[in-house]
Structure formats: C-alpha cells, structure tokens
Design an enzyme around this catalytic site. Structure first.
Site, mmCIF file in Angstrom:
data_model
loop_
_atom_site.group_PDB
_atom_site.id
_atom_site.type_symbol
_atom_site.label_atom_id
_atom_site.label_comp_id
_atom_site.label_asym_id
_atom_site.label_seq_id
_atom_site.Cartn_x
_atom_site.Cartn_y
_atom_site.Cartn_z
ATOM 1 N N LYS A 77 28.324 26.456 39.281
ATOM 2 C CA LYS A 77 28.455 27.824 39.571
ATOM 3 C C LYS A 77 27.144 28.607 39.806
ATOM 4 O O LYS A 77 26.248 28.364 39.079
ATOM 5 C CB LYS A 77 29.091 28.353 38.577
ATOM 6 C CG LYS A 77 29.640 29.998 38.594
ATOM 7 C CD LYS A 77 30.419 30.630 37.398
ATOM 8 C CE LYS A 77 30.839 32.018 37.872
ATOM 9 N NZ LYS A 77 31.540 32.494 36.677
ATOM 10 N N SER A 154 36.450 34.141 38.046
ATOM 11 C CA SER A 154 35.083 34.583 38.930
ATOM 12 C C SER A 154 34.547 33.171 39.491
ATOM 13 O O SER A 154 34.004 33.095 40.274
ATOM 14 C CB SER A 154 34.184 35.259 38.245
ATOM 15 O OG SER A 154 33.494 34.543 37.171
ATOM 16 N N SER A 178 37.211 33.407 33.493
ATOM 17 C CA SER A 178 36.915 33.134 34.519
ATOM 18 C C SER A 178 36.748 31.386 34.901
ATOM 19 O O SER A 178 36.585 31.142 35.886
ATOM 20 C CB SER A 178 35.503 33.549 34.949
ATOM 21 O OG SER A 178 35.649 34.846 35.480
HETATM 22 N N1 GLN Z 1 38.238 38.717 35.651
HETATM 23 C C1 GLN Z 1 37.342 39.290 34.428
HETATM 24 C C2 GLN Z 1 36.375 40.500 34.817
HETATM 25 O O1 GLN Z 1 36.350 40.555 35.912
HETATM 26 C C3 GLN Z 1 36.965 37.977 33.602
HETATM 27 C C4 GLN Z 1 35.765 37.630 34.396
HETATM 28 C C5 GLN Z 1 34.967 36.622 33.849
HETATM 29 O O2 GLN Z 1 35.313 35.850 32.942
HETATM 30 N N2 GLN Z 1 33.506 36.094 34.087
HETATM 31 O O3 GLN Z 1 35.725 40.586 34.005
#
Ligand code: GLN
Length: 487
Positions: A77, A154, A178
């Site tokens: 990532k 994400s 995410s």
């Molecule tokens: N979807 C969640 C957010 O937008 C989690 C994102 C993540 O785990 N990085 O904060």
C-alpha cells in the site's frame, strides 16, 4: 502453469523445491499488472527493482541460502515509506515524495527476501471505504462485470492486486477497517493483528492510536509467514509491543470445545444478505465443533460515532505537518505571505474528504468542544474495549460481519455518512486494538463475495490464525473474479 495463480504458501514451497524460479514468478505477475491497468490497482509499479530482487532470490536458492520469504512477491500500500520509491498516500500533497528510508514492516519483509512489486492505490491518507478518495482515481473491483464496482477501502488497491492475481500477498493498513472491509468486498483474506504487534514506523500517519499495518492474501496459510517475519518489538515505534511473537499458528485440527460468541448488536445491525452470511458462518463453526454462544457488546452502537471523532482529531494533528514548507508540495507564488502559502498549499494538495476530516478534527479538539466531543469519545472507546473484555471472559473468539454490504458501484455513494456506515462492523475491534481477520464465506445474491470476521483477545494471533484456517477450509470459498483465468 500460470504462476500468477500461486498462493504465497504454494509459491514458496515450489521455490524451495526448485520447481519454479523467483524470476518467473515475479515476471508473470508483472505481466498481469501490465495487462490489468484498467483495474488501477497500482499507483507506482516497481518493475525494474522487482526483476532485480527476484533474480537475487534465485541466486540465494542456487546457493542454498534462502531466507524465509525469499522470492515472495508482495504488493505494498502506498502509505508505507519505501526508500527511493515514490510514496504518495494517494495525495496530491505527496505526489513527488520519495522517502529516504523504509518503514519497519517493508524493511523486515525485504530482509526476509520478499520482492516488492510496487505501491498500491488507496483512499487519500487512508481516509475512506471505497478507494474513491484517491488523487489517482479509484481502483476497480475485479468482480465487476458491466458496471465498475468499488473494491472497498482504504486499502482497495492491495485487495484488488490479490484478488486479480497481480500479487499473492499485499500490505495494507487498517485504522477502522481498511484491510478487513476491502478484503471482504474483493473475496480475499484480510488480517490486522493486535495494536502494537506491527510497527507503525515509516507508515504515513492518519490516526496514530488506531493505525495498524495488516496483510491481505488469498488464504490464511499465506498470512502466518508474513506475520512471523514482520511482527515484533521495534524501538522506532513507542507504541510497539514487547510481547514475544508466536512462530506459527497453534496446531489444532478442530474447533471442539471452543466457544465463539455472536454479539446480538451485530445481528441487529446487519442487512439481510449480510445476516444470511453471518448465520451461515455460525453454522459452519458449529459443524467444526465450536460452541456458539450469545453475547452482547452494549456500547457497539456508539463505537462508530466515537471513531469518527477520535480518528479525525488525530488526523488533524498528524496532517498539520503538510504545510508546503517542511512537508508537502508548495502551491504559492513567491510573493505570497506565509499564511497564504499554507492556505494555498493545503487547499491544492488535500482532497475533499481529507479536508472534511481536518475540519471535524480541529472542531472536536477546540477549547469549547474538547470535553463534549473528544473526551467523551475517548470514554466511549474505553467502554467498547471493556465490552470485549467481558465477552472474552466467557468466549474464545467473536464472529462478526466484515463489511456492511457487498461491493457497490463506483461513483454512486456521494453521502460521506453512508460511507462511514461501511465501518460499523470493523470499527469496534479497532477501538479496542484487538486482532481480527476477515475471510470470504459466500457469494451474495448479486454474485459478489461476502466476508466475515473472527476477532480474538489481545495477542492471541496464534489461536486466531489456527481457527481461521479451520473455518476457511470448512467454508470452502473457491470462487474467483470473473475476469481471472484460474487455469
Ligand atoms: N473507512 C474508515 C475511515 O475512513 C477506515 C479507514 C481505515 O481503516 N484506514 O476512516
């Protein structure tokens, strides 16, 4: 044989037996990456270096000096700093950032012989659940047929890379879900260990008390060797845990005598198709010998609200460094005042969702609102963690849904609060810092994968991975995305 279909465990085994070469394996994946640009899974592929590393891996096998992950191709990532390789966090503000150092996790994987294929797409600064918040455009779910579907986020690019056979394993990060949510939407396995197990050093910060590196793979077996190599104390991360890392999952072959809790709040909140997967999952666990018990996590309903205060609060502090002077692209002419320079750089460099989070964060931390929002959210977080402790007094594991829905079309969900709801099942374990793994269990009525999570007590990864493997075998999810050639 098409080597891009190999799982990490299969490929490493064939390498050790000298049935394949690391170079062929990496080359076949690089070819797939080149042919799958429409998926937009990678922001920066690193072909040249991957080829070179894979050839060095072959030399190590020829010398009979292979390291534990020698020749294993890994997608990373684009939030992990990689020395001399562009690291953008999918943000315009970092579009030209080339780190001078490696994150601890990528360094440990490389020192164990892993070959980095490139950097994957994601929501900007890991804020999002759909990959649509990327400055490089969304990654596309390989399960899409006619309409382009979101891979989740994400860590969407990492999940796409694994599901579409562009990489056997990938690194993601999980702050509120995410790794686990995109894994569920793409039909692959997503694992985040206990908070503190994997170093955050060199991982671009979103919300430091929640951010965790994690792994995405096609099978549970592929996760254990990565965890064994990457986990463990790191003096460069003050929140890294000193606990000893188990070398391998527990050696068990049934779930007999194991108690798995199904919290009623998860059943209440699940949409019909998620609920049917949840019930199927419970039935599979029962057939594997587990005792299914009722339980309650009474503060779950407040977890999401607490998360969307704590995470933006920490984000607003962490992102203050991108000012166009110390960090980040500068967008101002030479006559601009210092304030104008900050404003212009941050206005041009950050996307809408990132700006929204910074505003929310600054608001909940401001003098008049600190106690009403931020401090109260921290108290809720403690209550959520305590709920889990209570359940684990009578249970070994918790079964939970992973994502709130199956894959949804790109561009259809404009309401940010709808997107925040995607995390309803993943955020509780994040607030409590618990290890959790999401596994594909079945296809929905739409023919799309649906995953479930197993959640374990702190530092119980050896048990969690062992049970997840038994669950995975029994669930026997073998479907592959339509465009993938599995021959
Ligand atoms: N979807 C969640 C957010 O937008 C989690 C994102 C993540 O785990 N990085 O904060």
């Amino acid at each position: 044989m098409n080597l891009s279909n190999l799982t990490a465990a299969q490929g490493l085994d064939l390498l050790r037996r000298k049935n394949i070469s690391a170079a062929e394996w990496t080359d076949s994946l690089l070819a797939n990456i080149g042919n799958s640009q429409s998926l937009n899974a990678f922001i920066t592929p690193d072909e040249e270096n991957a080829r070179r590393q894979s050839r060095l891996a072959d030399a190590a096998y020829a010398d009979n000096t292979p390291r534990p992950l020698e020749g294993l191709p890994v997608a990373v990532k684009d939030i992990f700093c990689t020395k001399d390789l562009k690291t953008t966090a999918a943000s315009d503000i970092l579009k030209n950032f080339v780190p001078t150092y490696d994150s601890t996790v990528t360094l440990r994987l490389q020192r164990a012989g892993a070959v980095i294929l490139g950097k994957t797409n994601m929501d900007e600064f890991a804020m999002g659940s759909s990959n649509e918040n990327s400055a490089f455009g969304p990654a596309r779910n390989p399960w899409s047929r006619d309409i382009p579907l979101s891979p989740g986020g994400s860590s969407g690019g990492s999940a796409v890379a694994v599901a579409a056979r562009l990489a056997p394993v990938a690194l993601g990060t999980d702050t509120g879900g995410s790794v686990r949510q995109p894994a569920s939407l793409c039909g692959v396995v997503g694992f985040k260990p206990t908070y503190g197990r994997l170093s955050r050093f060199g991982v671009i910060a979103f919300a430091s008390s929640l951010d965790q590196p994690g792994f995405i793979a096609r099978t549970v077996d592929d996760i254990a060797p990565l965890f064994a190599v990457a986990a463990g104390h790191d003096p460069l991360d003050s929140t890294s845990a000193a606990q000893e890392v188990p070398a391998r999952p527990e050696n068990i072959s049934t779930l007999n005598g194991l108690r798995v809790a199904l919290p009623e709040e998860f059943t209440d909140n699940a949409a019909p198709q998620i609920l049917s997967a949840y019930e199927k999952g419970a039935e599979i666990l029962r057939q594997c010998g587990a005792e299914i018990i009722d339980a309650s996590l009474p503060h779950t309903d407040y977890a999401l609200a607490a998360y969307y205060i704590i995470a933006p609060a920490e984000a607003s502090a962490n992102l203050a460094r991108y000012d166009g002077v110390r960090y980040g692209e500068r967008a101002a002419d030479e006559n601009a005042s210092l304030d104008e320079l900050y404003e212009a750089s941050r206005a041009a460099g950050f996307g809408d969702e990132v700006k929204r989070r910074i505003l929310i964060g600054a608001y909940v931390l401001s003098a008049g609102y600190y106690d009403a929002y931020y401090n109260r959210a921290r108290k809720v977080r403690t209550l959520v963690a305590r709920d889990f402790q209570n359940v684990f007094e009578g249970a070994d594991l918790i079964l939970a849904p992973a994502a709130a829905s199956d894959a949804f079309p790109i561009g259809e969900r404009a309401d940010p609060t709808w997107m925040y709801q995607q995390d309803i099942f993943t955020v509780p374990a994040s607030l409590a810092g618990l290890p959790a793994i999401s596994l594909p269990v079945m296809l929905s009525e739409n023919g799309l994968p649906v995953g479930l999570q197993l959640i374990a007590p702190h530092f119980a990864e050896a048990r969690l991975l062992a049970c997840a493997k038994i669950f995975e075998d029994a669930a026997a999810f073998t479907a592959a995305p339509p465009a993938v050639d599995t021959e």
